[in-house]
Every structure is written in structure tokens, then in C-alpha cells.
Design a protein around this motif. Structure first.
Motif, PDB file in Angstrom:
ATOM      1  N   GLN A   1      80.466  68.865 133.993  1.00  0.00           N
ATOM      2  CA  GLN A   1      80.223  66.971 133.199  1.00  0.00           C
ATOM      3  C   GLN A   1      80.480  66.082 134.536  1.00  0.00           C
ATOM      4  OE1 GLN A   1      84.587  67.869 132.523  1.00  0.00           O
ATOM      5  NE2 GLN A   1      84.350  69.907 131.235  1.00  0.00           N
ATOM      6  N   GLY A   2      79.592  64.806 133.588  1.00  0.00           N
ATOM      7  CA  GLY A   2      78.781  63.840 134.155  1.00  0.00           C
ATOM      8  C   GLY A   2      78.104  64.365 134.966  1.00  0.00           C
ATOM      9  N   LEU A   3      77.140  65.165 134.819  1.00  0.00           N
ATOM     10  CA  LEU A   3      75.631  64.919 135.382  1.00  0.00           C
ATOM     11  C   LEU A   3      74.484  65.623 134.292  1.00  0.00           C
ATOM     12  CD1 LEU A   3      76.990  68.235 138.103  1.00  0.00           C
ATOM     13  CD2 LEU A   3      76.639  65.740 138.895  1.00  0.00           C
ATOM     14  N   LEU A   4      73.670  65.287 135.113  1.00  0.00           N
ATOM     15  CA  LEU A   4      72.241  65.628 134.190  1.00  0.00           C
ATOM     16  C   LEU A   4      71.685  67.186 134.244  1.00  0.00           C
ATOM     17  CD1 LEU A   4      70.516  62.840 135.524  1.00  0.00           C
ATOM     18  CD2 LEU A   4      72.053  62.511 133.430  1.00  0.00           C
ATOM     19  N   ALA A   5      71.532  67.307 133.392  1.00  0.00           N
ATOM     20  CA  ALA A   5      71.301  68.695 133.021  1.00  0.00           C
ATOM     21  C   ALA A   5      69.874  69.060 133.343  1.00  0.00           C
ATOM     22  CB  ALA A   5      70.827  69.181 131.232  1.00  0.00           C
ATOM     23  N   PRO A   6      69.703  69.979 134.786  1.00  0.00           N
ATOM     24  CA  PRO A   6      68.128  70.230 134.989  1.00  0.00           C
ATOM     25  C   PRO A   6      67.324  70.365 134.371  1.00  0.00           C
ATOM     26  CG  PRO A   6      69.628  72.158 135.672  1.00  0.00           C
ATOM     27  CD  PRO A   6      70.384  70.988 134.435  1.00  0.00           C
ATOM     28  N   GLY A   7      66.554  69.266 135.010  1.00  0.00           N
ATOM     29  CA  GLY A   7      64.495  69.598 134.374  1.00  0.00           C
ATOM     30  C   GLY A   7      64.927  67.978 132.878  1.00  0.00           C
TER      31      GLY A   7
END
Ligand code: JHZ
Length: 390
Positions: free
Chosen positions: A329-335
Motif C-alpha cells: 500500500q502507498g506504492l506504485l504497481a511495477p511498470g
């Protein structure tokens, strides 16, 4: 000879969720898939360096998944009852949902992801924070002795050199010991069109046929196969030096043969289906966007990394991904860089459609999100084909 049949394009590390300032350094590779005419094994054409995927930053935390926790409890009970092992080893123990059912005095963990190795170590299990290979097998054998049960779930298919992996297993397996492992099934993937089982970690997608060929070459035999529903369709493979081979082995090989898993043409047909799935999904999401509809995704899975990157789906088509794992959570999905958010922070009723990134938990999610459906919300899935349902 290895023949390429599918190009899933430029892909990132499937479980490497990012902060905004990590985007510029993000690692990408070309994900192509090959079929080996000799062993019948389906693998990635070019493997990714294991250290890039399995390290102290690994985010997939098995114990956060209640269905998987229950699954491992019942597997541990079943294996204990049938084989009554004294020394037990798990390869790829994650945060310990399987090994916790065994005595720490006589059990060993192998886990290269430092964050999880620390967890089982704290639980009292001797944990080797390293990759499984012959050298490690020799080291463990000299420190802990032979193993009566070696278990591994969703990990053997991550190991690139299978001959080395199986030789390392044979080296430490006691005379009457059993090696039991489960991984996604190639047949189920082909039947369901679930191409998103293919991502950096899955160096291979196993058929019973290919495993049988490779294990025999390494002096080991498959004596039983269980078909499982977990992770979108998996096989549990039972291996020993020399035990009577049960009917389930021939039965599974026959089913695979009948489906055509030994023929390259089967893979060409699958690749065509994958290209159609991409076209249909992009068309659907673009149409919905044109109509002003809002789309969210549920489950920031490794599988959805493949889908979003292969289909070029970004924040403009799917606004955010909800996931129950705090570390994602709070992060960006890879790619794709679609934001991953806590499910609790989102009112699903603000959205018209929810894409099932975790389609393997379709029933669990549909059950949890009844209110969304009652308010007119609809689900989108791409397995077995792109469709909308409520
Ligand atoms: P899930 C993992 O793949 C990674 P993934 C691994 N490398 C592997 O080999 C395969 O498994 C087999 C969330 N979720 O299990 C939790 C919700 O948000 O399909 C997880 O982040 N809401 C070991 O990543 C994710 O979805 C829910 O209601 O493809 C599920 O990930 C539920 C049920 C799950 O594995």
C-alpha cells in the motif's frame, strides 16, 4: 530444441512495488516464452537474475492470505499423518505458514528473502537465507542430516536450473524420504488462458510430463500427483527415489497428452488466444473510459503486473489497485505505476467496475464485495476470457 511461442513484451520485476522516486531506475526485461521439444518444459526464454527478485524487499507475504494459511495447515497435517517424517525442510518458506506446524528442533527453512528468513528464524527454526543449490544442500546435510520430508510451495518453478535443483534435493533426501512440491499447472493455464501465470519469478510453468522427464534424468520418480484449485490451478507433485507409482501420474500425463501439451501447435494456439485477450481487454477498458465509467482493480498481484504491462494499461484506464498487504500500500504497481491503496481507504461504490487482479480469489472477493454489486458495481476478469459479470 527450444522454440519461442509467446512474446509478453517489456516487463518489470512483478513484485517490485515502487516509490515515485524509484521509477527512473526501474528494471525491465523482455518476457518471451519457449517450449522445449525434448523435455516438453515451458520456460521463460531469458531468466532474470534471482537476486533482483528475491531479496529483503520481497513483498509477497503468504500469512496475510487466510485461504493460503488454511491450505498450508491442512497440507502439513496430511503429510505428517501419511509420512510421519522426523527431519523436515521447506524450500522457500516465506514467513512460515507451513513450517510452523512442525517441530523447530527437527525442521529447517531455506528462504533467500532476508525479511522472511528473519521471521522463521525468530520463530525458532534454523533458517538458511540463501538460494537452493547443491552447495547449500551439502551444507545443510552436514549440519542437520538427511531430510525425510522436503516440501516446497510456489518455489521450485522459480528455480532456473532444475537439474541442479533436483540433484540438490536427491543429495539430502533420506532413503525413504519424500519430496513434495506444488506449483501452478501448465495444463490449467492453457485451458484457462491465464497467461498472467507467466512473470519474472516463474522461470517455468510445469506440466507433469516435463517434470517426469527431468526428474527421471536425475534419478527421482514422481509417484503421485494431486490437482489443486489454489493459485488458479496447481499440481502437488510427490517425488521419491523409489516408491510404487500411483495411477494419478499416468492419469495426469494422459490428460496433458490429450490436450496436446507435447505439440508446439498447442502453444501457437494459446499465443493467439493471449493476443485476443489483450485486444478485448484494452477495447473494453477504453470503451468504459469513453463512457466516463470509473474502474478500480482488486489485488496487486504478480499476475496483474503481467497483464497491465503486456496490455499497456496504466492509470488512465484503471485508477488504482486495492490490496490488503500493508507493504504494497502507498506504492506504485511495477511498470504500470498505478497507485496501490489500502482497501479500507477506498469506497468501492465510487467505482463502476472492478478488475480482478486476483482472479484466483474471485469467489472470496465477490463474497466480500457484495455491497459493491448490490449498488450496481460490476467485475471484470480476463480469465478464461475477457468478460463483465456481477
Ligand atoms: P496472489 C504469488 O503471486 C507470488 P500473486 C508467488 N511468487 C507465486 O509464485 C504465486 O503467488 C503462486 C491481495 N488480496 O496470491 C493479497 C486482496 O487485496 O494471487 C495479495 O497481494 N484482497 C509466491 O501475487 C494478492 O491480492 C482480497 O480479498 O499473483 C493475491 O496475490 C484477496 C483474497 C487478496 O499471488
Amino acid at each position: 530444441m527450444k522454440k519461442e511461442f509467446l512474446d509478453l513484451r517489456r516487463q518489470p520485476i512483478a513484485n517490485k512495488f515502487l516509490k515515485e522516486d524509484e521509477i527512473s531506475d526501474e528494471f525491465f526485461f523482455d518476457l518471451k516464452v519457449v517450449f522445449d521439444e525434448d523435455t516438453k518444459l515451458v520456460s521463460m526464454k531469458d531468466f532474470v537474475k534471482p537476486e533482483l527478485m528475491f531479496n529483503e524487499d520481497y513483498k509477497y507475504n503468504t500469512s496475510l492470505s487466510t485461504p493460503m494459511v488454511n491450505h498450508f495447515k491442512s497440507v502439513a497435517q496430511m503429510l505428517t499423518e501419511e509420512f510421519q517424517p522426523v527431519n523436515v525442510m521447506e524450500i522457500g518458506s516465506n514467513d512460515g505458514p507451513f513450517i510452523r506446524h512442525f517441530d523447530p528442533e527437527t525442521s529447517v527453512c531455506v528462504e533467500p528473502c532476508g525479511n522472511f528468513a528473519e521471521v522463521t528464524d525468530d520463530m525458532g527454526y534454523k533458517t538458511y537465507a540463501d538460494f537452493w543449490n547443491k552447495e547449500l544442500s551439502q551444507k545443510i546435510k552436514s549440519e542437520c542430516g538427511y531430510m525425510d520430508l522436503i516440501y516446497s510451495a510456489n518455489c521450485i518453478c522459480h528455480i532456473q536450473d532444475l537439474d541442479e535443483c533436483f540433484a540438490a534435493v536427491k543429495n539430502i533426501l533420506s532413503e525413504n524420504g519424500v519430496f513434495v512440491f506444488e506449483d501452478p499447472s501448465l495444463l490449467r493455464m492453457l485451458e484457462r488462458g491465464s497467461y498472467d501465470q507467466i512473470y519474472d519469478e516463474h522461470a517455468h510453468i510445469f506440466s507433469v510430463t516435463a517434470l517426469n522427464n527431468i526428474l527421471i534424468n536425475n534419478g527421482l520418480t514422481i509417484f503421485r500427483v494431486d490437482n489443486l484449485s489454489v493459485h488458479g490451478g496447481s499440481n502437488r507433485i510427490y517425488v521419491a527415489r523409489n516408491r510404487p507409482v500411483e495411477f494419478s501420474v499416468a492419469e495426469n500425463k494422459q490428460r496433458e497428452y490429450d490436450f496436446g501439451i507435447n505439440n508446439f501447435q498447442t502453444y501457437e494456439i494459446f499465443a493467439e488466444r493471449v493476443r485476443k485477450s489483450k485486444k478485448d481487454l484494452v477495447e473494453l477498458l477504453t470503451k468504459l473510459k469513453g463512457e466516463g465509467k470509473r474502474v478500480v482493480s482488486i489485488g496487486a498481484t504478480s499476475k496483474s503486473t503481467t497483464v497491465f504491462n503486456y496490455c499497456d494499461i496504466g492509470e488512465s484506464l484503471i485508477e488504482c489497485i486495492t490490496d490488503t498487504t500493508p507493504d504494497k500500500q502507498g506504492l506504485l504497481a511495477p511498470g504500470s505505476h498505478i497507485p496501490v491503496v489500502d482497501r479500507e481507504s477506498v469506497n468501492l461504490n465510487d467505482y463502476d467496475y472492478a478488475f480482478l487482479g486476483a482472479w484466483n480469489f474471485k469467489d472470496v472477493i465477490a463474497n466480500k464485495e457484495r455491497e459493491f454489486v448490490e449498488n450496481g458495481g460490476k467485475f471484470i476478469t480476463h480469465v478464461p476470457e475477457v468478460m463483465v459479470f456481477s
